[in-house]
Design a protein around this motif. Sequence first.
Motif, PDB file in Angstrom:
ATOM      1  N   PRO A 177      -5.272  -4.302  -4.382  1.00  0.00           N
ATOM      2  CA  PRO A 177      -5.312  -5.763  -4.512  1.00  0.00           C
ATOM      3  C   PRO A 177      -4.188  -6.479  -3.767  1.00  0.00           C
ATOM      4  O   PRO A 177      -4.330  -7.652  -3.403  1.00  0.00           O
ATOM      5  CB  PRO A 177      -5.210  -5.983  -6.022  1.00  0.00           C
ATOM      6  CG  PRO A 177      -5.778  -4.740  -6.612  1.00  0.00           C
ATOM      7  CD  PRO A 177      -5.342  -3.634  -5.695  1.00  0.00           C
ATOM      8  N   ARG A 197      -5.343  -8.052  -0.550  1.00  0.00           N
ATOM      9  CA  ARG A 197      -6.575  -8.843  -0.679  1.00  0.00           C
ATOM     10  C   ARG A 197      -6.698  -9.950   0.360  1.00  0.00           C
ATOM     11  O   ARG A 197      -7.810 -10.383   0.679  1.00  0.00           O
ATOM     12  CB  ARG A 197      -6.718  -9.412  -2.086  1.00  0.00           C
ATOM     13  CG  ARG A 197      -5.611 -10.366  -2.510  1.00  0.00           C
ATOM     14  CD  ARG A 197      -5.709 -10.667  -4.001  1.00  0.00           C
ATOM     15  NE  ARG A 197      -4.678 -11.586  -4.464  1.00  0.00           N
ATOM     16  CZ  ARG A 197      -3.435 -11.214  -4.771  1.00  0.00           C
ATOM     17  NH1 ARG A 197      -3.050  -9.966  -4.625  1.00  0.00           N
ATOM     18  NH2 ARG A 197      -2.559 -12.103  -5.210  1.00  0.00           N
ATOM     19  N   LYS A 254     -14.105  -4.171  -5.482  1.00  0.00           N
ATOM     20  CA  LYS A 254     -12.971  -5.094  -5.532  1.00  0.00           C
ATOM     21  C   LYS A 254     -13.184  -6.295  -4.611  1.00  0.00           C
ATOM     22  O   LYS A 254     -12.827  -7.426  -4.958  1.00  0.00           O
ATOM     23  CB  LYS A 254     -11.685  -4.350  -5.186  1.00  0.00           C
ATOM     24  CG  LYS A 254     -11.320  -3.311  -6.244  1.00  0.00           C
ATOM     25  CD  LYS A 254     -10.019  -2.595  -5.947  1.00  0.00           C
ATOM     26  CE  LYS A 254      -9.711  -1.577  -7.027  1.00  0.00           C
ATOM     27  NZ  LYS A 254      -8.441  -0.846  -6.778  1.00  0.00           N
ATOM     28  N   HIS A 280      -8.629  -1.163  -0.751  1.00  0.00           N
ATOM     29  CA  HIS A 280      -8.841  -1.214  -2.202  1.00  0.00           C
ATOM     30  C   HIS A 280      -7.614  -1.617  -3.010  1.00  0.00           C
ATOM     31  O   HIS A 280      -7.712  -1.827  -4.218  1.00  0.00           O
ATOM     32  CB  HIS A 280      -9.370   0.131  -2.721  1.00  0.00           C
ATOM     33  CG  HIS A 280      -8.561   1.331  -2.304  1.00  0.00           C
ATOM     34  ND1 HIS A 280      -7.333   1.616  -2.834  1.00  0.00           N
ATOM     35  CD2 HIS A 280      -8.825   2.303  -1.393  1.00  0.00           C
ATOM     36  CE1 HIS A 280      -6.866   2.727  -2.290  1.00  0.00           C
ATOM     37  NE2 HIS A 280      -7.743   3.169  -1.403  1.00  0.00           N
TER      38      HIS A 280
END
Length: 207
Positions: A169, A172, A98, A167
């Motif tokens: 999102p 992020r 990712k 992990h």
Amino acid sequence: MSTSNAGGPLTPERILEAADETLRRFGPAKTTVVDVARALGVSHGSVYRHFPTKADLRDAVVDRWLQRMHPSLAAVADGEGAAAERVRLVLWTLAETKWTQAREDPEFFTAFAELAEDARTPVVAHVDFVVVQLTKVIAEGVARGEIASADPKTTALAVFDATAKFHNPAARSEWVRPAIDEAFANVWRLLRDGLLPRGVRGVGESG
């Protein structure tokens, strides 16, 4: 000429490829089924025959992207070596995949992250898949005396939740290197010591 004729039959895979590109260009808020159909050179009705609603199409985009990670995760889980190290590798592979996508294709990853917030079915299926891989490795470690756990599935869920920052999102904005690598290593050391049997914790493992 219709793009569907030029490129062969209109298939779900072709629609999803066009959806990926459309999302990358316009983002989820401005992307419609009509936009995807236009990119393919077909009517929006043709798209709806494969994906009855816009939500179905969005879920399929998310599911397709998540499914691409599963073979590499399963390969790590089914690999050889110490169980605790394989747990680390499953988590690292999940995170690194990712991170790489977010860095190399930020427009699409941002679109994917926004879609994933509402795509409950594919996201839950993905989480279930990862937890199954972790459970398998942990159970094997318990059987070999390498991991201490009364309930491998519960332990797998706890490990997954404890590493969500790496992990999910939604987190992020925190995936900035090298800080995120160091954070992962620190969290992993705590998890590893919790997994190892008494008398082995903090000994004989790297990372």
